[in-house]
Design a protein around this motif. Structure first.
Motif, PDB file in Angstrom:
ATOM      1  N   HIS A  53      71.647  47.973  40.715  1.00  0.00           N
ATOM      2  CA  HIS A  53      70.899  48.548  39.597  1.00  0.00           C
ATOM      3  C   HIS A  53      69.884  47.566  39.009  1.00  0.00           C
ATOM      4  N   GLU A  54      70.039  46.277  39.320  1.00  0.00           N
ATOM      5  CA  GLU A  54      69.122  45.275  38.785  1.00  0.00           C
ATOM      6  C   GLU A  54      67.745  45.434  39.423  1.00  0.00           C
ATOM      7  N   THR A  55      66.703  45.214  38.640  1.00  0.00           N
ATOM      8  CA  THR A  55      65.333  45.442  39.087  1.00  0.00           C
ATOM      9  C   THR A  55      64.544  44.141  39.028  1.00  0.00           C
ATOM     10  N   PHE A  56      63.784  43.887  40.101  1.00  0.00           N
ATOM     11  CA  PHE A  56      62.968  42.680  40.209  1.00  0.00           C
ATOM     12  C   PHE A  56      61.552  43.073  40.603  1.00  0.00           C
ATOM     13  N   SER A  57      60.591  42.265  40.173  1.00  0.00           N
ATOM     14  CA  SER A  57      59.188  42.595  40.440  1.00  0.00           C
ATOM     15  C   SER A  57      58.707  42.112  41.800  1.00  0.00           C
ATOM     16  N   SER A  58      59.506  41.267  42.472  1.00  0.00           N
ATOM     17  CA  SER A  58      59.105  40.765  43.787  1.00  0.00           C
ATOM     18  C   SER A  58      60.334  40.579  44.667  1.00  0.00           C
ATOM     19  N   VAL A  59      60.093  40.552  45.969  1.00  0.00           N
ATOM     20  CA  VAL A  59      61.187  40.303  46.902  1.00  0.00           C
ATOM     21  C   VAL A  59      61.717  38.887  46.694  1.00  0.00           C
ATOM     22  N   GLU A  60      60.845  37.945  46.363  1.00  0.00           N
ATOM     23  CA  GLU A  60      61.275  36.565  46.134  1.00  0.00           C
ATOM     24  C   GLU A  60      62.227  36.482  44.947  1.00  0.00           C
ATOM     25  N   ALA A  61      61.943  37.233  43.876  1.00  0.00           N
ATOM     26  CA  ALA A  61      62.816  37.239  42.705  1.00  0.00           C
ATOM     27  C   ALA A  61      64.177  37.849  43.051  1.00  0.00           C
ATOM     28  N   ALA A  62      64.180  38.894  43.872  1.00  0.00           N
ATOM     29  CA  ALA A  62      65.449  39.503  44.301  1.00  0.00           C
ATOM     30  C   ALA A  62      66.249  38.525  45.152  1.00  0.00           C
ATOM     31  N   LEU A  63      65.587  37.806  46.050  1.00  0.00           N
ATOM     32  CA  LEU A  63      66.270  36.797  46.871  1.00  0.00           C
ATOM     33  C   LEU A  63      66.830  35.670  46.012  1.00  0.00           C
ATOM     34  N   ASP A  64      66.065  35.226  45.016  1.00  0.00           N
ATOM     35  CA  ASP A  64      66.543  34.175  44.119  1.00  0.00           C
ATOM     36  C   ASP A  64      67.781  34.634  43.355  1.00  0.00           C
ATOM     37  N   ALA A  65      67.766  35.871  42.873  1.00  0.00           N
ATOM     38  CA  ALA A  65      68.916  36.403  42.131  1.00  0.00           C
ATOM     39  C   ALA A  65      70.128  36.543  43.045  1.00  0.00           C
ATOM     40  N   ALA A  66      69.914  37.003  44.271  1.00  0.00           N
ATOM     41  CA  ALA A  66      71.027  37.114  45.222  1.00  0.00           C
ATOM     42  C   ALA A  66      71.639  35.740  45.482  1.00  0.00           C
ATOM     43  N   THR A  67      70.790  34.726  45.620  1.00  0.00           N
ATOM     44  CA  THR A  67      71.277  33.364  45.836  1.00  0.00           C
ATOM     45  C   THR A  67      72.088  32.884  44.630  1.00  0.00           C
ATOM     46  N   ALA A  68      71.647  33.227  43.434  1.00  0.00           N
ATOM     47  CA  ALA A  68      72.336  32.795  42.215  1.00  0.00           C
ATOM     48  C   ALA A  68      73.659  33.521  41.992  1.00  0.00           C
ATOM     49  N   HIS A  69      73.747  34.800  42.413  1.00  0.00           N
ATOM     50  CA  HIS A  69      74.912  35.621  42.082  1.00  0.00           C
ATOM     51  C   HIS A  69      75.946  35.755  43.199  1.00  0.00           C
ATOM     52  N   VAL A  70      75.534  35.621  44.436  1.00  0.00           N
ATOM     53  CA  VAL A  70      76.452  35.819  45.569  1.00  0.00           C
ATOM     54  C   VAL A  70      76.747  34.440  46.171  1.00  0.00           C
ATOM     55  N   GLY A  71      77.973  33.977  45.979  1.00  0.00           N
ATOM     56  CA  GLY A  71      78.327  32.608  46.315  1.00  0.00           C
ATOM     57  C   GLY A  71      78.014  32.161  47.728  1.00  0.00           C
ATOM     58  N   TRP A  72      78.179  33.021  48.697  1.00  0.00           N
ATOM     59  CA  TRP A  72      77.969  32.636  50.099  1.00  0.00           C
ATOM     60  C   TRP A  72      76.531  32.810  50.559  1.00  0.00           C
ATOM     61  N   PHE A  73      75.733  33.569  49.806  1.00  0.00           N
ATOM     62  CA  PHE A  73      74.394  33.937  50.253  1.00  0.00           C
ATOM     63  C   PHE A  73      73.457  32.738  50.235  1.00  0.00           C
ATOM     64  N   ASP A  74      72.689  32.603  51.295  1.00  0.00           N
ATOM     65  CA  ASP A  74      71.728  31.508  51.424  1.00  0.00           C
ATOM     66  C   ASP A  74      70.431  32.089  51.976  1.00  0.00           C
ATOM     67  N   ALA A  75      69.438  32.231  51.117  1.00  0.00           N
ATOM     68  CA  ALA A  75      68.168  32.840  51.526  1.00  0.00           C
ATOM     69  C   ALA A  75      67.463  32.031  52.616  1.00  0.00           C
TER      70      ALA A  75
END
Length: 82
Positions: A53-75
């Motif tokens: 449900h979270e909304t981001f203005s760019s794919v880079e912002a979504a990748l940064d948020a995924a990296t911050a919130h999902v412990g194993w994720f590495d963009a």
């Protein structure tokens, strides 16, 4: 009803039972979600992160948020230009 999101990146965790999808919505915003599947269960992938449900203005912002919130994720596992 099927989602109209366009998945831009789908990155699996080791073992192919957990992944993060980064997507674009029809309105041009971006998001991500963490999914899980159990190989013995034929129903497929289901969301476990509750980030979709979270909304981001760019794919880079979504990748940064995924990296911050999902412990194993590495963009950095993404292929450049993909």
């Amino acid at each position: 009803m099927a989602h109209a999101h366009t998945v831009l990146h789908s990155i699996n965790y080791d073992g192919d039972t957990i992944c993060v999808d980064v997507f674009r919505r029809p309105d041009g915003t971006f998001g991500f979600e963490e999914f899980r599947r159990d190989p013995e269960d034929g129903r497929g992938w289901f969301p476990i992160g509750h980030y979709g449900h979270e909304t981001f203005s760019s794919v880079e912002a979504a990748l940064d948020a995924a990296t911050a919130h999902v412990g194993w994720f590495d963009a950095s596992r993404l292929t450049p230009g993909a």
